[in-house]
Scaffold this motif. Structure first.
Motif, PDB file in Angstrom:
ATOM      1  N   LYS A 103       2.128   7.644  -5.481  1.00 30.95           N
ATOM      2  CA  LYS A 103       2.007   6.493  -4.599  1.00 30.95           C
ATOM      3  C   LYS A 103       1.340   5.369  -5.378  1.00 30.95           C
ATOM      4  CE  LYS A 103       1.800   8.913  -0.150  1.00 30.95           C
ATOM      5  NZ  LYS A 103       0.969   9.190   1.061  1.00 30.95           N
TER       6      LYS A 103
ATOM      7  N   LYS B 279      -5.486   3.627 -15.237  1.00 34.45           N
ATOM      8  CA  LYS B 279      -4.605   2.627 -15.847  1.00 34.45           C
ATOM      9  C   LYS B 279      -4.828   2.587 -17.354  1.00 34.45           C
ATOM     10  CE  LYS B 279      -3.628  -2.358 -15.725  1.00 34.45           C
ATOM     11  NZ  LYS B 279      -4.016  -3.663 -15.133  1.00 34.45           N
TER      12      LYS B 279
ATOM     13  N   GLU C 162      -3.255   0.490  -8.174  1.00 40.01           N
ATOM     14  CA  GLU C 162      -3.793   1.851  -8.078  1.00 40.01           C
ATOM     15  C   GLU C 162      -2.643   2.834  -7.928  1.00 40.01           C
ATOM     16  OE1 GLU C 162      -7.527   3.311  -5.743  1.00 40.01           O
ATOM     17  OE2 GLU C 162      -5.796   3.664  -4.431  1.00 40.01           O
ATOM     18  N   VAL C 163      -2.681   3.895  -8.743  1.00 37.01           N
ATOM     19  CA  VAL C 163      -1.668   4.943  -8.699  1.00 37.01           C
ATOM     20  C   VAL C 163      -2.359   6.260  -8.377  1.00 37.01           C
ATOM     21  CG1 VAL C 163       0.081   6.220 -10.001  1.00 37.01           C
ATOM     22  CG2 VAL C 163      -0.181   3.753 -10.345  1.00 37.01           C
ATOM     23  N   THR C 164      -1.824   6.963  -7.359  1.00 35.47           N
ATOM     24  CA  THR C 164      -2.391   8.251  -6.958  1.00 35.47           C
ATOM     25  C   THR C 164      -1.290   9.293  -6.892  1.00 35.47           C
ATOM     26  OG1 THR C 164      -2.072   7.960  -4.572  1.00 35.47           O
ATOM     27  CG2 THR C 164      -4.087   7.035  -5.536  1.00 35.47           C
ATOM     28  N   ASN C 165      -1.699  10.564  -6.747  1.00 39.64           N
ATOM     29  CA  ASN C 165      -0.705  11.599  -6.477  1.00 39.64           C
ATOM     30  C   ASN C 165      -0.220  11.452  -5.036  1.00 39.64           C
ATOM     31  OD1 ASN C 165      -2.885  12.551  -5.031  1.00 39.64           O
ATOM     32  ND2 ASN C 165      -2.855  14.606  -5.906  1.00 39.64           N
TER      33      ASN C 165
ATOM     34  N   GLY D 134      -2.712  11.511  -2.352  1.00 42.16           N
ATOM     35  CA  GLY D 134      -3.752  10.487  -2.415  1.00 42.16           C
ATOM     36  C   GLY D 134      -5.099  11.019  -2.845  1.00 42.16           C
TER      37      GLY D 134
ATOM     38  N   THR E 194      -6.653   9.902  -8.260  1.00 39.12           N
ATOM     39  CA  THR E 194      -6.372   8.538  -8.697  1.00 39.12           C
ATOM     40  C   THR E 194      -6.262   8.537 -10.216  1.00 39.12           C
ATOM     41  OG1 THR E 194      -7.554   7.573  -6.819  1.00 39.12           O
ATOM     42  CG2 THR E 194      -7.173   6.154  -8.726  1.00 39.12           C
ATOM     43  N   TYR E 195      -5.168   8.009 -10.723  1.00 42.16           N
ATOM     44  CA  TYR E 195      -4.924   8.025 -12.167  1.00 42.16           C
ATOM     45  C   TYR E 195      -5.486   6.764 -12.816  1.00 42.16           C
ATOM     46  CZ  TYR E 195      -2.021  11.990 -10.995  1.00 42.16           C
ATOM     47  OH  TYR E 195      -1.606  13.207 -10.534  1.00 42.16           O
TER      48      TYR E 195
ATOM     49  N   ASP F  27       0.831  -1.207   0.000  1.00 45.73           N
ATOM     50  CA  ASP F  27       0.000   0.000   0.000  1.00 45.73           C
ATOM     51  C   ASP F  27       0.864   1.255   0.000  1.00 45.73           C
ATOM     52  OD1 ASP F  27      -2.451  -1.418   0.153  1.00 45.73           O
ATOM     53  OD2 ASP F  27      -2.161  -1.692   2.315  1.00 45.73           O
ATOM     54  N   ASP F  28       0.531   2.171  -0.907  1.00 47.43           N
ATOM     55  CA  ASP F  28       1.095   3.528  -0.932  1.00 47.43           C
ATOM     56  C   ASP F  28       2.631   3.537  -0.964  1.00 47.43           C
ATOM     57  OD1 ASP F  28      -1.465   4.590  -0.876  1.00 47.43           O
ATOM     58  OD2 ASP F  28      -1.510   4.743   1.310  1.00 47.43           O
TER      59      ASP F  28
ATOM     60  N   SER G 249      -0.217   1.341  -5.102  1.00 46.70           N
ATOM     61  CA  SER G 249      -0.662   0.187  -4.317  1.00 46.70           C
ATOM     62  C   SER G 249      -0.872  -0.967  -5.280  1.00 46.70           C
ATOM     63  CB  SER G 249      -1.957   0.502  -3.568  1.00 46.70           C
ATOM     64  OG  SER G 249      -1.773   1.589  -2.675  1.00 46.70           O
TER      65      SER G 249
END
Length: 239
Positions: A152, A126, A114-117, A120, A123-124, A89-90, A154
């Motif tokens: 970040k 895929k 999951e990819v975030t800035n 958090g 959420t970008y 996670d993260d 996960s």
């Protein structure tokens, strides 16, 4: 009149190193280096008056055709660690547009990623903003992620094993070849009591043909063998 024994030979077999089957091995060779000392004949006529030949070294080499981490560890003085599946996670990464931001563990690409800035909050998407591979995250220049952006990720880490190269001192292991003479169908065995493999000179890891790598090591004398007429190095048995 003594009988002439003819036994043609085509060798095949399974190589076991410390009891482990190393898979498809070829080019198994024994090389014996000798050192000869001579005493010249000083009494006329030339030549030598005495000569003695000693075994300087015994080598066992073969080609590995199976790229398991256990085989590579043997050739690279490495150690194999078990990788367990689980969730991460993260994990912080830094975006490289159209390049790879590698993750600490291999990503199971069949799982959810999951990819975030960094905060958090975003959420970008895929395959729009990034793509996923076992090695990490590749941010797309056509998406909303910027070069050098803190992200970040996960993901599910994939089970397997990891080979830590050049971490171990040289091992001394027994080698057994459980062979068959394909020309006659008769079994044979070779037992090397103490073998010390050296690191391989190199490996071809990307190419358009089946890969292989060579490994060689010294066959050492086994000091525990003291019986007269018994080899301290290796013994071949054949039917």
């Amino acid at each position: 009149m003594s009988e002439t024994v003819v036994e043609s030979y085509i060798g095949s077999g399974i190589v076991y190193v410390a009891g482990r089957d190393v898979g498809n091995a070829s080019g198994v060779k024994i090389a014996i280096e000798q050192e000869t000392k001579t005493q010249p004949n000083y009494r006329g006529g030339g030549g030598n008056a005495a000569e003695i030949t000693k075994v300087k070294s015994v080598k066992l080499s073969f080609t590995m055709n199976d790229f398991s981490n256990a085989n590579m560890a043997l050739a690279l003085r490495g150690k194999v660690e078990v990788l367990t599946a689980g969730t991460v996670d993260d994990e912080p990464i830094t975006a490289v547009l159209d390049g790879l931001a590698d993750t600490k563990f291999m990503i199971d690409t069949t799982g959810v990623t999951e990819v975030t800035n960094e905060a958090g909050a975003v959420t970008y998407v895929k395959d729009t903003d990034y793509v996923v591979s076992a090695g990490g995250i590749r941010a797309l220049s056509t998406g909303d992620i910027t070069e050098g952006q803190a992200l970040k990720v996960s993901y599910t880490k994939k089970a397997g094993n990891a080979m830590q190269a050049l971490t171990e001192s040289g091992a001394v292991v027994p080698v057994v070849i459980d062979g068959v003479n394909d020309a006659t169908g008769k079994p044979w065995t070779l037992k090397f009591f103490k073998w010390s493999p050296s690191p391989t000179a190199g490996m071809d890891l990307i190419g358009d043909d089946f890969g292989s790598f060579d490994i060689e090591g010294g066959v050492l004398a086994d000091g525990s063998i003291v019986a007269t007429g018994k080899s301290k190095f290796f013994v071949r048995s054949a039917a």
